[in-house]
Design a protein around this motif. Sequence first.
Motif, mmCIF file in Angstrom:
data_model
loop_
_atom_site.group_PDB
_atom_site.id
_atom_site.type_symbol
_atom_site.label_atom_id
_atom_site.label_comp_id
_atom_site.label_asym_id
_atom_site.label_seq_id
_atom_site.Cartn_x
_atom_site.Cartn_y
_atom_site.Cartn_z
ATOM 1 N N ALA A 193 45.801 83.989 79.974
ATOM 2 C CA ALA A 193 45.427 82.932 80.805
ATOM 3 C C ALA A 193 43.959 82.916 80.774
ATOM 4 N N GLU A 194 43.386 84.241 80.889
ATOM 5 C CA GLU A 194 41.673 84.219 80.935
ATOM 6 C C GLU A 194 41.045 83.759 79.432
ATOM 7 N N ALA A 195 41.820 84.012 78.518
ATOM 8 C CA ALA A 195 41.066 83.510 77.122
ATOM 9 C C ALA A 195 41.592 82.141 76.764
ATOM 10 N N ALA B 7 40.948 76.713 74.111
ATOM 11 C CA ALA B 7 41.480 75.513 74.297
ATOM 12 C C ALA B 7 40.172 74.389 74.230
ATOM 13 N N MET B 8 39.284 74.699 74.933
ATOM 14 C CA MET B 8 38.055 73.701 75.016
ATOM 15 C C MET B 8 37.519 73.740 73.631
ATOM 16 N N GLU B 9 37.261 74.788 73.057
ATOM 17 C CA GLU B 9 36.644 74.873 71.591
ATOM 18 C C GLU B 9 37.566 73.946 70.695
ATOM 19 N N ALA B 10 38.857 74.025 70.801
ATOM 20 C CA ALA B 10 39.988 73.378 70.111
ATOM 21 C C ALA B 10 39.678 71.606 70.364
ATOM 22 N N LEU B 11 39.473 71.458 71.562
ATOM 23 C CA LEU B 11 39.284 70.187 71.806
ATOM 24 C C LEU B 11 37.769 69.472 71.303
ATOM 25 N N ALA B 12 36.989 70.250 71.409
ATOM 26 C CA ALA B 12 35.749 70.096 70.715
ATOM 27 C C ALA B 12 35.732 69.802 69.065
ATOM 28 N N ARG B 13 36.727 70.334 68.768
ATOM 29 C CA ARG B 13 37.167 70.169 67.136
ATOM 30 C C ARG B 13 38.219 68.776 67.155
ATOM 31 N N ASP B 14 38.307 68.215 68.123
ATOM 32 C CA ASP B 14 39.490 67.076 67.990
ATOM 33 C C ASP B 14 40.758 67.709 67.564
ATOM 34 N N LEU B 15 41.070 68.783 68.048
ATOM 35 C CA LEU B 15 42.644 69.191 67.761
ATOM 36 C C LEU B 15 43.527 68.882 69.120
ATOM 37 N N ARG B 16 44.506 68.412 68.600
ATOM 38 C CA ARG B 16 45.802 68.552 69.881
ATOM 39 C C ARG B 16 46.086 69.936 70.183
ATOM 40 N N LEU C 169 48.560 72.737 72.015
ATOM 41 C CA LEU C 169 49.911 73.085 72.117
ATOM 42 C C LEU C 169 49.760 74.518 72.855
ATOM 43 N N ILE C 170 49.968 74.462 74.161
ATOM 44 C CA ILE C 170 49.574 75.791 74.832
ATOM 45 C C ILE C 170 50.893 76.406 75.347
ATOM 46 N N GLY C 171 51.228 77.813 74.913
ATOM 47 C CA GLY C 171 52.273 78.580 75.384
ATOM 48 C C GLY C 171 52.121 79.584 76.248
ATOM 49 N N THR C 172 50.683 79.884 76.271
ATOM 50 C CA THR C 172 49.992 81.013 77.279
ATOM 51 C C THR C 172 50.461 80.645 78.765
ATOM 52 N N SER C 173 50.963 81.657 79.403
ATOM 53 C CA SER C 173 51.441 81.199 80.780
ATOM 54 C C SER C 173 50.249 81.896 81.828
ATOM 55 N N GLY C 174 50.447 81.224 83.008
ATOM 56 C CA GLY C 174 49.598 81.833 83.884
ATOM 57 C C GLY C 174 48.263 81.147 84.221
ATOM 58 N N LEU C 175 48.146 79.854 83.458
ATOM 59 C CA LEU C 175 46.761 79.023 83.738
ATOM 60 C C LEU C 175 46.878 78.373 84.946
ATOM 61 N N ASP C 176 45.674 78.390 85.671
ATOM 62 C CA ASP C 176 45.835 77.709 86.951
ATOM 63 C C ASP C 176 45.728 76.268 87.051
ATOM 64 N N GLU D 1 64.524 85.094 88.257
ATOM 65 C CA GLU D 1 63.892 85.554 86.911
ATOM 66 C C GLU D 1 63.544 86.796 86.718
ATOM 67 N N GLY D 2 63.989 87.278 85.386
ATOM 68 C CA GLY D 2 63.565 88.724 85.251
ATOM 69 C C GLY D 2 62.854 88.967 83.988
ATOM 70 N N HIS D 3 61.701 89.857 84.234
ATOM 71 C CA HIS D 3 60.928 90.173 82.902
ATOM 72 C C HIS D 3 60.628 91.254 82.538
ATOM 73 N N HIS D 4 60.151 91.849 81.571
ATOM 74 C CA HIS D 4 59.620 93.167 81.350
ATOM 75 C C HIS D 4 58.486 93.482 82.022
ATOM 76 N N ARG D 5 58.240 94.937 82.406
ATOM 77 C CA ARG D 5 57.379 95.212 83.351
ATOM 78 C C ARG D 5 55.923 94.714 83.082
ATOM 79 N N THR D 6 55.468 94.655 82.041
ATOM 80 C CA THR D 6 54.157 94.273 81.871
ATOM 81 C C THR D 6 53.749 92.834 81.777
ATOM 82 N N LYS D 7 54.758 91.856 82.120
ATOM 83 C CA LYS D 7 54.299 90.565 82.421
ATOM 84 C C LYS D 7 53.497 90.290 83.423
ATOM 85 N N ARG D 8 52.518 89.730 83.312
ATOM 86 C CA ARG D 8 51.244 89.711 84.264
ATOM 87 C C ARG D 8 51.732 88.557 85.804
#
Length: 249
Positions: free
Chosen positions: A78-80, A85-94, A96-103, A152-159
């Motif tokens: 999430a922190e990256a 994604a902002m850099e990608a938008l600056a390049r006019d890219l669509r 597709l975000i799979g990363t979770s935890g974005l506020d 919901e259950g996930h591996h222990r390292t899920k933040r």
Amino acid sequence: MSVIRLIVGGATGKTGAEVVRYLAAQGDLQVIGAVGRLQAGRDLGAVLSVPSLAGVAISGSVSQVAAEADIYLDFTLAEAAVSLAMEALARDLRLLIGTSGLDARSVSLLASEASRRNLAMAVIPNFSIGAALQRRMALELGRRYGRVEVVEGHHRTKRDAPSGTAKDLMSALEALGVEAAVHSLRLEGLVARQEAWAGGPGEVISVIHEVTSRQAYGAGVAMAARQLMGASGFFSSLAELCPALGPGD
Ligand SMILES: NC(=O)c1ccc[n+]([C@@H]2O[C@H](COP(=O)([O-])OP(=O)(O)OC[C@H]3O[C@@H](n4cnc5c(N)ncnc54)[C@H](OP(=O)(O)O)[C@@H]3O)[C@@H](O)[C@H]2O)c1
């Protein structure tokens, strides 16, 4: 056949690597660039041992990827993800975000920049097709029984907890006026599992979806990438982006 070109952030991570392996086997989808920190400067094909990806460079940022692309796909952290994604938008890219935890604030910042540039964007908490079907069934349980509890259950390292998938289901249930509650487990041995429960007089029913390997995400990412090319606006679930899976809500 027109080919969709993707830059993948986190392509060497646990999820990104499995997704990239799937995409590399699709004739109409082409990974043309990768973003990561530790392996920056190396060849993605060599790092993942996928000969068809030989020549795809891993760069330290989206702006450093030399080749032209259509979509930026993110499986980082999430922190990256937001600045990539902002850099990608600056390049006019669509996007597709799979990363979770974005506020919510970051998502709305990205969405307004995407809209200003007239680029389609999707933040998809779960790319598994089985999970999209479970979401539909859980909404149906909500309509019938009025209350759904999700475990919901996930591996222990899920933040993050609850998971993005569970939060998305909660919002969809609440939007239908269904009472909803979520319980999170973080245990060694689990990969990703979600069970939606409902009960009425004299009966209980539950619908289980379990991911046993990250291979589960490739087909949904491919489906989403194809759909995103002809789409406009903002999408927050695989079912919303891909009508073939039915909205369910
Ligand atoms: N939507 C879905 O269906 C779905 C499914 C599974 C997982 N996820 C989410 O996907 C994300 C990744 O999960 P994971 O288990 O694959 O994590 P992971 O194995 O830790 O992979 C993260 C990747 O991101 C890269 N990265 C991190 N910070 C970066 C930065 N500042 N710049 C460039 N690259 C950076 C890492 O590269 P370095 O190691 O080189 O730093 C690594 O390749 C998580 O948010 C997870 O919850 C979503």
